[in-house]
Design a protein around this motif. Structure first.
Motif, mmCIF file in Angstrom:
data_model
loop_
_atom_site.group_PDB
_atom_site.id
_atom_site.type_symbol
_atom_site.label_atom_id
_atom_site.label_comp_id
_atom_site.label_asym_id
_atom_site.label_seq_id
_atom_site.Cartn_x
_atom_site.Cartn_y
_atom_site.Cartn_z
ATOM 1 N N ASP A 26 0.843 -1.192 0.000
ATOM 2 C CA ASP A 26 0.000 0.000 0.000
ATOM 3 C C ASP A 26 0.877 1.240 0.000
ATOM 4 N N ARG A 27 1.214 1.707 -1.193
ATOM 5 C CA ARG A 27 1.976 2.944 -1.345
ATOM 6 C C ARG A 27 1.293 3.755 -2.428
ATOM 7 N N ALA A 28 1.375 5.028 -2.319
ATOM 8 C CA ALA A 28 0.757 5.878 -3.332
ATOM 9 C C ALA A 28 1.759 6.930 -3.787
ATOM 10 N N ALA A 29 1.688 7.217 -5.082
ATOM 11 C CA ALA A 29 2.538 8.242 -5.680
ATOM 12 C C ALA A 29 1.799 8.802 -6.886
ATOM 13 N N PHE A 30 2.213 9.939 -7.342
ATOM 14 C CA PHE A 30 1.689 10.487 -8.597
ATOM 15 C C PHE A 30 2.378 9.719 -9.716
ATOM 16 N N ILE A 31 1.600 9.039 -10.569
ATOM 17 C CA ILE A 31 2.196 8.234 -11.630
ATOM 18 C C ILE A 31 1.728 8.721 -13.000
ATOM 19 N N HIS A 32 2.602 8.600 -13.970
ATOM 20 C CA HIS A 32 2.321 9.024 -15.344
ATOM 21 C C HIS A 32 1.272 8.110 -15.968
ATOM 22 N N ASN A 33 1.433 6.800 -15.787
ATOM 23 C CA ASN A 33 0.470 5.787 -16.209
ATOM 24 C C ASN A 33 0.511 5.476 -17.705
ATOM 25 N N ASP A 34 1.471 6.045 -18.432
ATOM 26 C CA ASP A 34 1.643 5.743 -19.859
ATOM 27 C C ASP A 34 3.082 6.041 -20.272
ATOM 28 N N TYR A 35 4.018 5.696 -19.387
ATOM 29 C CA TYR A 35 5.423 6.059 -19.564
ATOM 30 C C TYR A 35 6.088 5.090 -20.534
ATOM 31 N N LYS A 36 6.542 5.627 -21.682
ATOM 32 C CA LYS A 36 7.200 4.830 -22.713
ATOM 33 C C LYS A 36 7.996 5.767 -23.602
ATOM 34 N N TYR A 37 8.830 5.173 -24.451
ATOM 35 C CA TYR A 37 9.711 5.966 -25.314
ATOM 36 C C TYR A 37 8.982 7.065 -26.089
ATOM 37 N N ASP A 38 7.867 6.720 -26.704
ATOM 38 C CA ASP A 38 7.236 7.728 -27.561
ATOM 39 C C ASP A 38 6.487 8.803 -26.790
ATOM 40 N N ASN A 39 6.576 8.770 -25.474
ATOM 41 C CA ASN A 39 6.064 9.876 -24.658
ATOM 42 C C ASN A 39 7.211 10.672 -24.032
ATOM 43 N N LEU A 40 8.396 10.501 -24.592
ATOM 44 C CA LEU A 40 9.573 11.215 -24.103
ATOM 45 C C LEU A 40 10.163 12.079 -25.205
ATOM 46 N N VAL A 41 10.715 13.197 -24.802
ATOM 47 C CA VAL A 41 11.540 14.012 -25.700
ATOM 48 C C VAL A 41 12.963 13.844 -25.193
ATOM 49 N N LEU A 42 13.811 13.263 -26.054
ATOM 50 C CA LEU A 42 15.195 12.993 -25.671
ATOM 51 C C LEU A 42 16.121 14.043 -26.260
ATOM 52 N N ASN A 43 17.206 14.287 -25.580
ATOM 53 C CA ASN A 43 18.224 15.212 -26.055
ATOM 54 C C ASN A 43 18.925 14.561 -27.256
ATOM 55 N N PRO A 44 18.875 15.159 -28.440
ATOM 56 C CA PRO A 44 19.506 14.547 -29.614
ATOM 57 C C PRO A 44 21.022 14.399 -29.475
#
Length: 178
Positions: free
Chosen positions: A29-47
């Motif tokens: 029983d732990r709670a945190a604010f979660i993104h819930n759809d965290y994956k590569y195509d939801n990231l902007v990476l430094n080129p």
């Protein structure tokens, strides 16, 4: 409930998975604010340094939940070379140079200092959640609410998610499911 409401086809593996998940639900029983759809195509990476995340996109599924739920969602999108081609279609994680799912968990544990217990549950739940989302979109397509042919293929994703989860449960592991 969402799956049953959107169900169009008889997929025993989904019913079995739902039953297994209910029986295996962790007591943690732990709670945190979660993104819930965290994956590569939801990231902007430094080129210039692709290991540096500049931004995280697509927050409409964010919620409060156990942090391992977020990890489970990431793992369900994280395909390995031997995984179903249907699931690999949606990402690049199965290509050489990426971590395995087990290495992702180890890296998560290293960064957070927390042991990820019940890895199989969170991975299987992520696959179930993804299958439900695909089923909901497919149901709208099948009812004629959209005519985008790509949505007609999502039923194969539902099957692939359920079958992958069943294989992981049978093998009692989250990676190398061949």
């Amino acid at each position: 409930k969402r799956y049953k409401k959107a169900q169009t086809d008889d997929i025993p593996a989904m019913d079995q998975l739902g039953t297994w998940l209910e029986a295996q639900q962790p007591k943690e029983d732990r709670a945190a604010f979660i993104h819930n759809d965290y994956k590569y195509d939801n990231l902007v990476l430094n080129p210039d340094n692709p290991s540096e995340i500049l931004a995280v996109l697509d927050w409409e599924m964010a919620t409060v939940g156990h942090p391992f739920m977020d990890l489970g969602t990431t793992l369900c999108y994280w395909c390995e070379a031997t995984d179903s081609d249907v699931l690999k279609y949606f990402n690049l994680t199965w290509m050489p140079g990426n971590l395995t799912r087990q290495e992702v968990v180890a890296y998560y544990e290293e960064l957070t200092g927390q042991e990820v217990t019940n890895q199989l549950f969170y991975y299987a739940f992520g696959l179930y959640k993804l299958a439900v989302i695909a089923q909901q979109i497919y149901a709208r397509y099948k009812k004629g609410y959209t005519n985008d042919e790509r949505f007609g293929m999502l039923i194969f994703g539902v099957h692939a998610c359920a079958d992958t989860a069943q294989k992981a449960i049978k093998l009692d592991r989250i990676g190398n499911l061949s």
